[in-house]
Design a protein around this motif. Structure first.
Motif, PDB file in Angstrom:
ATOM      1  N   ILE A 255       0.850  -1.186   0.000  1.00 50.52           N
ATOM      2  CA  ILE A 255       0.000   0.000   0.000  1.00 50.52           C
ATOM      3  C   ILE A 255       0.890   1.242   0.000  1.00 50.52           C
ATOM      4  N   ASN A 256       0.657   2.118  -0.952  1.00 49.25           N
ATOM      5  CA  ASN A 256       1.370   3.394  -0.993  1.00 49.25           C
ATOM      6  C   ASN A 256       0.815   4.291   0.110  1.00 49.25           C
ATOM      7  N   ALA A 257       1.652   4.654   1.077  1.00 52.31           N
ATOM      8  CA  ALA A 257       1.192   5.413   2.243  1.00 52.31           C
ATOM      9  C   ALA A 257       1.301   6.920   2.044  1.00 52.31           C
ATOM     10  N   GLU A 258       1.695   7.372   0.850  1.00 54.29           N
ATOM     11  CA  GLU A 258       1.916   8.796   0.658  1.00 54.29           C
ATOM     12  C   GLU A 258       1.159   9.321  -0.553  1.00 54.29           C
ATOM     13  N   ASP A 259       0.945  10.632  -0.540  1.00 56.94           N
ATOM     14  CA  ASP A 259       0.165  11.300  -1.583  1.00 56.94           C
ATOM     15  C   ASP A 259       1.063  11.672  -2.755  1.00 56.94           C
ATOM     16  N   THR A 260       1.714  10.671  -3.298  1.00 59.33           N
ATOM     17  CA  THR A 260       2.581  10.858  -4.464  1.00 59.33           C
ATOM     18  C   THR A 260       2.795   9.494  -5.093  1.00 59.33           C
ATOM     19  N   GLU A 261       3.153   9.471  -6.365  1.00 59.46           N
ATOM     20  CA  GLU A 261       3.421   8.188  -7.015  1.00 59.46           C
ATOM     21  C   GLU A 261       4.645   7.540  -6.388  1.00 59.46           C
ATOM     22  N   ASN A 262       4.554   6.257  -6.131  1.00 64.86           N
ATOM     23  CA  ASN A 262       5.599   5.523  -5.412  1.00 64.86           C
ATOM     24  C   ASN A 262       6.242   4.510  -6.345  1.00 64.86           C
ATOM     25  N   ASN A 263       7.571   4.549  -6.440  1.00 59.53           N
ATOM     26  CA  ASN A 263       8.308   3.607  -7.274  1.00 59.53           C
ATOM     27  C   ASN A 263       8.693   2.383  -6.446  1.00 59.53           C
ATOM     28  N   ILE A 264       8.259   1.214  -6.879  1.00 58.25           N
ATOM     29  CA  ILE A 264       8.443  -0.026  -6.132  1.00 58.25           C
ATOM     30  C   ILE A 264       9.412  -0.938  -6.873  1.00 58.25           C
ATOM     31  N   THR A 265      10.316  -1.567  -6.118  1.00 52.14           N
ATOM     32  CA  THR A 265      11.200  -2.594  -6.670  1.00 52.14           C
ATOM     33  C   THR A 265      11.009  -3.886  -5.876  1.00 52.14           C
ATOM     34  N   ILE A 266      10.621  -4.943  -6.569  1.00 53.42           N
ATOM     35  CA  ILE A 266      10.497  -6.272  -5.965  1.00 53.42           C
ATOM     36  C   ILE A 266      11.773  -7.052  -6.260  1.00 53.42           C
ATOM     37  N   VAL A 267      12.395  -7.598  -5.234  1.00 55.38           N
ATOM     38  CA  VAL A 267      13.619  -8.383  -5.387  1.00 55.38           C
ATOM     39  C   VAL A 267      13.269  -9.858  -5.241  1.00 55.38           C
ATOM     40  N   LYS A 268      13.607 -10.646  -6.283  1.00 58.30           N
ATOM     41  CA  LYS A 268      13.321 -12.080  -6.264  1.00 58.30           C
ATOM     42  C   LYS A 268      14.611 -12.876  -6.421  1.00 58.30           C
ATOM     43  N   ASN A 269      14.601 -14.072  -5.876  1.00 57.49           N
ATOM     44  CA  ASN A 269      15.702 -15.016  -6.049  1.00 57.49           C
ATOM     45  C   ASN A 269      15.147 -16.239  -6.765  1.00 57.49           C
ATOM     46  N   ILE A 270      15.449 -16.337  -8.048  1.00 59.06           N
ATOM     47  CA  ILE A 270      14.963 -17.448  -8.856  1.00 59.06           C
ATOM     48  C   ILE A 270      16.161 -18.250  -9.339  1.00 59.06           C
ATOM     49  N   SER A 271      16.267 -19.492  -8.845  1.00 63.95           N
ATOM     50  CA  SER A 271      17.391 -20.378  -9.187  1.00 63.95           C
ATOM     51  C   SER A 271      18.728 -19.709  -8.892  1.00 63.95           C
ATOM     52  N   ASP A 272      18.789 -19.085  -7.689  1.00 64.57           N
ATOM     53  CA  ASP A 272      20.011 -18.429  -7.204  1.00 64.57           C
ATOM     54  C   ASP A 272      20.425 -17.239  -8.070  1.00 64.57           C
ATOM     55  N   LYS A 273      19.496 -16.677  -8.801  1.00 63.38           N
ATOM     56  CA  LYS A 273      19.751 -15.470  -9.562  1.00 63.38           C
ATOM     57  C   LYS A 273      18.794 -14.379  -9.105  1.00 63.38           C
ATOM     58  N   ILE A 274      19.359 -13.190  -8.855  1.00 58.82           N
ATOM     59  CA  ILE A 274      18.546 -12.064  -8.396  1.00 58.82           C
ATOM     60  C   ILE A 274      17.844 -11.418  -9.594  1.00 58.82           C
ATOM     61  N   GLN A 275      16.541 -11.251  -9.460  1.00 56.37           N
ATOM     62  CA  GLN A 275      15.755 -10.574 -10.477  1.00 56.37           C
ATOM     63  C   GLN A 275      15.000  -9.416  -9.837  1.00 56.37           C
ATOM     64  N   LEU A 276      14.964  -8.300 -10.537  1.00 56.46           N
ATOM     65  CA  LEU A 276      14.280  -7.104 -10.050  1.00 56.46           C
ATOM     66  C   LEU A 276      13.053  -6.838 -10.909  1.00 56.46           C
ATOM     67  N   VAL A 277      11.937  -6.534 -10.244  1.00 50.66           N
ATOM     68  CA  VAL A 277      10.706  -6.170 -10.929  1.00 50.66           C
ATOM     69  C   VAL A 277      10.319  -4.770 -10.464  1.00 50.66           C
ATOM     70  N   ASN A 278      10.160  -3.846 -11.412  1.00 53.26           N
ATOM     71  CA  ASN A 278       9.868  -2.450 -11.079  1.00 53.26           C
ATOM     72  C   ASN A 278       8.485  -2.059 -11.562  1.00 53.26           C
ATOM     73  N   PHE A 279       7.780  -1.274 -10.742  1.00 53.99           N
ATOM     74  CA  PHE A 279       6.481  -0.740 -11.129  1.00 53.99           C
ATOM     75  C   PHE A 279       6.169   0.442 -10.220  1.00 53.99           C
ATOM     76  N   THR A 280       5.065   1.109 -10.465  1.00 49.76           N
ATOM     77  CA  THR A 280       4.657   2.249  -9.643  1.00 49.76           C
ATOM     78  C   THR A 280       3.273   2.014  -9.073  1.00 49.76           C
ATOM     79  N   ILE A 281       3.011   2.662  -7.936  1.00 47.64           N
ATOM     80  CA  ILE A 281       1.683   2.645  -7.317  1.00 47.64           C
ATOM     81  C   ILE A 281       1.253   4.089  -7.127  1.00 47.64           C
ATOM     82  N   PRO A 282       0.066   4.478  -7.614  1.00 44.82           N
ATOM     83  CA  PRO A 282      -0.400   5.859  -7.424  1.00 44.82           C
ATOM     84  C   PRO A 282      -0.665   6.177  -5.951  1.00 44.82           C
ATOM     85  N   SER A 283      -0.924   7.445  -5.672  1.00 48.55           N
ATOM     86  CA  SER A 283      -1.156   7.921  -4.310  1.00 48.55           C
ATOM     87  C   SER A 283      -2.201   7.072  -3.588  1.00 48.55           C
TER      88      SER A 283
END
Length: 560
Positions: free
Chosen positions: A167-195
């Motif tokens: 949940i975006n707790a602020e009144d601004t667009e929030n940039n989110i990065t999800i960090v995953k470990n798939i088969s011992d490899k780090i993968q990043l997933v980026n997206f935004t959540i509105p206010s």
């Protein structure tokens, strides 16, 4: 956890945790519970000071969906939400709930479902104030199939993974990065959540970390977590940010919970957990079992979060460095149990309501300095407190075969006479000179704000409504000695100055700036500076702490 760098929050958030604040954001996860449609979901809002006004914003509304006026100290209102408030889809949603108040409050969440005559699926949760939120979270890498195998559960389900609500707790667009470990490899997933919006994702064992550009609230949930009796129960765990992790824990084992495991989450891949100097070895799925059930004290080699997990029950444990002096306990069932952990030499100073807990209720936790008591209550709201060493308190309730609960709500970190509320800061409406501000603040109930220690400075940061102006505090310089001293009309504040929080380059060394003000802007961390006493600024006053109670359930409100 692959050594990913994390940032530390500013002073105004502190490294301690309390359960109260003036702004909150949350959501209701989906509660399937054997697909029985008779579910309910509500928030309990309790005021800590008189004259509290509460606004509730629901489903993306920019204006209050409901306003609760003029709550008095200790009054609790239950706000009931419709079925449509449950977050059921995997995607973005506007179904967040914001709670803003004029003074500090606590908020508790409950979701229930009746699927047999005697059994209720229920989960409760402390809604963390925005102060306790952060931008860096570690996510328990839980595999649902492994969970079922660990606890000997053979049922299959369509919902074969946990879920994560961000949940975006602020009144601004929030940039989110999800960090995953798939088969011992780090993968990043980026997206935004509105206010003030949210997103729900599947949370399988590959998900490690969530980082954001602004504050977020993070809920780990499952809509229908299977149990051993061919039933299921929704679970919800509001994950705390990395900065609120700890190293030492007293595990609150309770009679009646026969299946239990610990699950540790850490940013340090080499972190380990030990009990009585013996290292605990996790299973291949990461679960840990205590080797000695009578010794419930465990220590991590670095900062971690630790959960006690049982079928249908997730309890995030309170680190020893975050024990508190007063807790509020909101109960929902007829089986009301509090588990209290206190230092053995201070158990005589621990009380429930207006009475201390009897000596016979305590049992020593072997090889530790702690004792444990299991206390029942007849009231839907209760207070447990200590006048000496800090304690930890958990709520454990049972309805039919369903056990639910978690940490109680910490109200005050500092031991006092009974369950003491934090003092109340009052900022005047009209700018005044320093001497006029002294007169304005001085009456039998309050005085000039005197920040004689860091705790009061932190408390001010928790309570104040931030503005871009400045306020006078009760600090000035002696014309005779040039020493700074506190001008106070109370016996609890000392005139000597042992703690300061000056801005850079302050105080200025001259003979005309002999009064002290502070910034009312949180981005400036409420720093102090010297100023001419004839300047007009808002007076900052302080009401001394009062004993909390009695607690009263006064009303139920409905959101349509």
């Amino acid at each position: 956890m692959f050594g990913i760098l994390l940032t530390v929050s500013l002073f105004s958030q502190g490294l301690t945790i309390v359960g109260y604040g003036k702004s909150f954001i949350t959501a209701f996860p989906e509660n399937l519970s054997q697909f029985y449609p008779n579910t309910s979901r509500s928030l309990r809002v309790t005021a800590l000071h008189d004259g509290t006004f509460v606004d509730i914003f629901y489903n993306g509304s920019s204006t209050p969906t409901q306003t609760i006026p003029n709550l008095m100290k200790g009054q609790t209102v239950t706000v009931v939400f419709p079925k449509s408030a449950e977050v059921y889809q995997l995607d973005n949603s506007t179904q967040s709930i914001r709670i803003n108040s004029s003074k500090i409050i606590v908020v508790h969440s409950v979701s229930t479902a009746n699927f047999t005559i005697n059994t209720i699926s229920a989960q409760t949760n402390i809604v963390q104030p925005d102060e306790n939120l952060g931008m860096n979270y570690l996510i328990p890498s839980l595999n649902y199939t492994t969970f079922l195998t660990t606890f000997g559960i053979s049922q299959s389900t369509t919902y074969n993974s946990f879920r994560l609500i961000i949940i975006n707790a602020e009144d601004t667009e929030n940039n989110i990065t999800i960090v995953k470990n798939i088969s011992d490899k780090i993968q990043l997933v980026n997206f935004t959540i509105p206010s003030y919006q949210l997103i729900q994702l599947q949370a399988d064992a590959s998900l490690m970390m969530v980082n954001s550009s602004c504050k977020i609230a993070v809920l780990l949930t499952h809509p229908c977590l299977h149990k051993t009796n061919c039933t299921c129960s929704m679970i919800v765990n509001q994950i705390l940010p990395v900065r609120l992790q700890g190293q030492n824990f007293v595990v609150p084992f309770v009679q009646g919970i026969t299946q239990r495991q610990l699950f540790m989450t850490s940013n340090d891949e080499a972190s380990s957990l030990s009990q009585n100097n013996n290292q605990l070895t996790p299973s291949s799925s990461g679960y840990l079992s205590l080797s000695d059930m009578n010794n419930q004290y465990v220590t991590a080699s670095s900062n971690v979060s630790l959960r006690l997990i049982s079928p249908g029950l997730f309890i995030e444990l309170i680190p020893e460095n975050q024990f508190a002096a007063c807790y509020m306990l909101p109960f929902y069932s007829n089986s009301k149990l509090a588990v209290v952990i206190a230092k053995t030499d201070s158990t005589a100073q621990v009380g429930l309501g207006t009475h201390t807990i009897v000596t016979s209720a305590w049992s020593v936790i072997s090889n530790t300095q702690y004792s444990k008591a299991e206390i029942t209550s007849s009231d839907p709201l209760a207070l447990i407190w200590t006048t000496s060493s800090k304690i930890a308190v958990y709520i454990v309730e049972q309805s039919g075969e369903t056990i639910f609960g978690g940490p109680a709500i910490p109200i005050n970190e500092q031991p006092g006479s009974g369950c003491m509320l934090p003092g109340e800061f009052v900022v005047g409406d009209q700018p005044l000179k320093w001497t006029e501000s002294l007169d304005y603040c001085t009456n039998p109930e309050r005085g000039f704000a005197c920040f004689i220690n860091e705790n009061l400075q932190i408390e001010f940061a928790r309570q104040v409504n931030t503005t871009n102006v400045e306020g006078w505090i009760g600090l000035r310089q002696s014309l005779m000695t040039t020493a700074w001293y506190w001008q106070t009309n109370t016996t609890s504040a000392s005139s000597s100055v042992n703690y300061v929080y000056w801005a850079n380059g302050q105080p200025r060394a001259n003979k005309i700036e002999i009064c002290a003000s502070l910034s009312l802007n949180g981005t400036d961390d409420f720093k102090w500076k010297s100023a001419r006493c004839c300047k007009k600024k808002l007076p900052v006053c302080y009401k001394q702490p009062k004993n909390f109670g009695p607690l009263i359930m006064i009303a139920t409100r409905y959101i349509s």
